[in-house]
Design a protein around this motif. Sequence first.
Motif, PDB file in Angstrom:
ATOM      1  N   ARG A 141       0.851  -1.193   0.000  1.00  0.00           N
ATOM      2  CA  ARG A 141       0.000   0.000   0.000  1.00  0.00           C
ATOM      3  C   ARG A 141       0.887   1.243   0.000  1.00  0.00           C
ATOM      4  O   ARG A 141       1.778   1.373   0.831  1.00  0.00           O
ATOM      5  CB  ARG A 141      -0.918  -0.006   1.214  1.00  0.00           C
ATOM      6  N   VAL A 142       0.614   2.155  -0.935  1.00  0.00           N
ATOM      7  CA  VAL A 142       1.479   3.305  -1.147  1.00  0.00           C
ATOM      8  C   VAL A 142       0.702   4.584  -0.878  1.00  0.00           C
ATOM      9  O   VAL A 142      -0.384   4.791  -1.442  1.00  0.00           O
ATOM     10  CB  VAL A 142       2.033   3.318  -2.584  1.00  0.00           C
ATOM     11  N   LEU A 143       1.264   5.450  -0.042  1.00  0.00           N
ATOM     12  CA  LEU A 143       0.669   6.771   0.161  1.00  0.00           C
ATOM     13  C   LEU A 143       0.738   7.543  -1.144  1.00  0.00           C
ATOM     14  O   LEU A 143       1.742   7.511  -1.849  1.00  0.00           O
ATOM     15  CB  LEU A 143       1.434   7.521   1.253  1.00  0.00           C
ATOM     16  N   GLY A 144      -0.329   8.257  -1.479  1.00  0.00           N
ATOM     17  CA  GLY A 144      -0.366   9.012  -2.726  1.00  0.00           C
ATOM     18  C   GLY A 144       0.889   9.834  -2.942  1.00  0.00           C
ATOM     19  O   GLY A 144       1.298  10.603  -2.070  1.00  0.00           O
ATOM     20  N   GLY A 145       1.532   9.680  -4.106  1.00  0.00           N
ATOM     21  CA  GLY A 145       2.809  10.326  -4.369  1.00  0.00           C
ATOM     22  C   GLY A 145       2.738  11.833  -4.191  1.00  0.00           C
ATOM     23  O   GLY A 145       1.927  12.503  -4.838  1.00  0.00           O
ATOM     24  N   MET A 146       3.577  12.358  -3.336  1.00  0.00           N
ATOM     25  CA  MET A 146       3.502  13.789  -3.014  1.00  0.00           C
ATOM     26  C   MET A 146       4.232  14.637  -4.041  1.00  0.00           C
ATOM     27  O   MET A 146       5.263  14.256  -4.590  1.00  0.00           O
ATOM     28  CB  MET A 146       4.070  14.053  -1.613  1.00  0.00           C
ATOM     29  N   SER A 147       3.658  15.807  -4.311  1.00  0.00           N
ATOM     30  CA  SER A 147       4.290  16.815  -5.156  1.00  0.00           C
ATOM     31  C   SER A 147       3.725  18.171  -4.729  1.00  0.00           C
ATOM     32  O   SER A 147       2.535  18.422  -4.931  1.00  0.00           O
ATOM     33  CB  SER A 147       3.992  16.568  -6.627  1.00  0.00           C
ATOM     34  N   PRO A 148       4.515  18.999  -4.105  1.00  0.00           N
ATOM     35  CA  PRO A 148       5.957  18.949  -3.953  1.00  0.00           C
ATOM     36  C   PRO A 148       6.420  17.917  -2.908  1.00  0.00           C
ATOM     37  O   PRO A 148       5.610  17.418  -2.127  1.00  0.00           O
ATOM     38  CB  PRO A 148       6.316  20.368  -3.497  1.00  0.00           C
ATOM     39  N   ILE A 149       7.722  17.634  -2.941  1.00  0.00           N
ATOM     40  CA  ILE A 149       8.329  16.755  -1.940  1.00  0.00           C
ATOM     41  C   ILE A 149       8.457  17.554  -0.649  1.00  0.00           C
ATOM     42  O   ILE A 149       9.189  18.541  -0.585  1.00  0.00           O
ATOM     43  CB  ILE A 149       9.693  16.248  -2.430  1.00  0.00           C
TER      44      ILE A 149
END
Length: 305
Positions: free
Chosen positions: A48-56
């Motif tokens: 399970r992956v946390l939604g990819g953040m942008s910005p870091i």
Amino acid sequence: MIEAAMLWNEPNNKSHWDPEVDPEWTTYADCVIRAGNAIRSINPHLTRVLGGMSPIDPQWVLRMAGHGALDAVDVVAVHGFPLDWNLWPIHAWPDKIAEIEAVTDKPVWVTEVGVGSFGAEEVQVFGIRRTAELLIGRVPRIFWYSLYDLPMHWGAETRHREAEGSSYYRHFYMGLIREDGTPKPALEDYAKVAGEMGLMQWFHFEDPRLDDAVAWMKRLGTRTLRTGLSWADSFRPGAIDWFDRQMEALADFDVTLTFCFTPQHLGVAPHHTSAPRDPQAFADFCAWMVERYAPATPIRRVVTA
């Protein structure tokens, strides 16, 4: 094989999650907790992956930890586009990864990285070579965005569209293959690292590029793919037929499947970037998709570190 489920796309980016509706990300965290727990109950092997953040943003990761969301995921993901949208140089990639590693013990994946050809196709060639040098061996998963340029007449899934100026138009030049189907120079460089750097490719509802994309990825030697299934699209007529066709076509790849896009009629605001009125409805969608496409099997979970 579905190896991972990602819970939303860029939830700390106002183009993908409306901060006016959910300014403290409490609803988003609730969605993650409910969906993460539902996925674990159906398939304990699925990462399970946390939604990819942008910005870091390490402070956003700490906020998610404070809300309890990190307890419901196995991986934290980041997105970076230093030559297109981010205000940091491409050689800062190792430092950006280290910033997130400093605030969590979860493995860090780079689930979107890309360099567009908006200014010059030669810039993209440099970008993919330098990205490979900096990230291969540094993180367990890397997904290059993307295989195809976005057709101009489709429009980009952002909240403000043309009002974003040149930032909006860069969305249409991130692919390794032009809209007319011809390869850009950077495709040859990608092929050299395709076994170690996957692709991130969104497939629109009934996307006519699907079969060609599969053929290209097999030709290139791509093994890992990140794509999505849209919660909003699930209410379209024929949605399950399309989902089945998409997932059958991708069966030969290790897929990270992203669940996102709020149906307008279920949002606090009538927009796909809105928080849902009922976070359990998002969790139910995720559970439904996992039951259908990633039921529990006696395999080990993917190595994340």
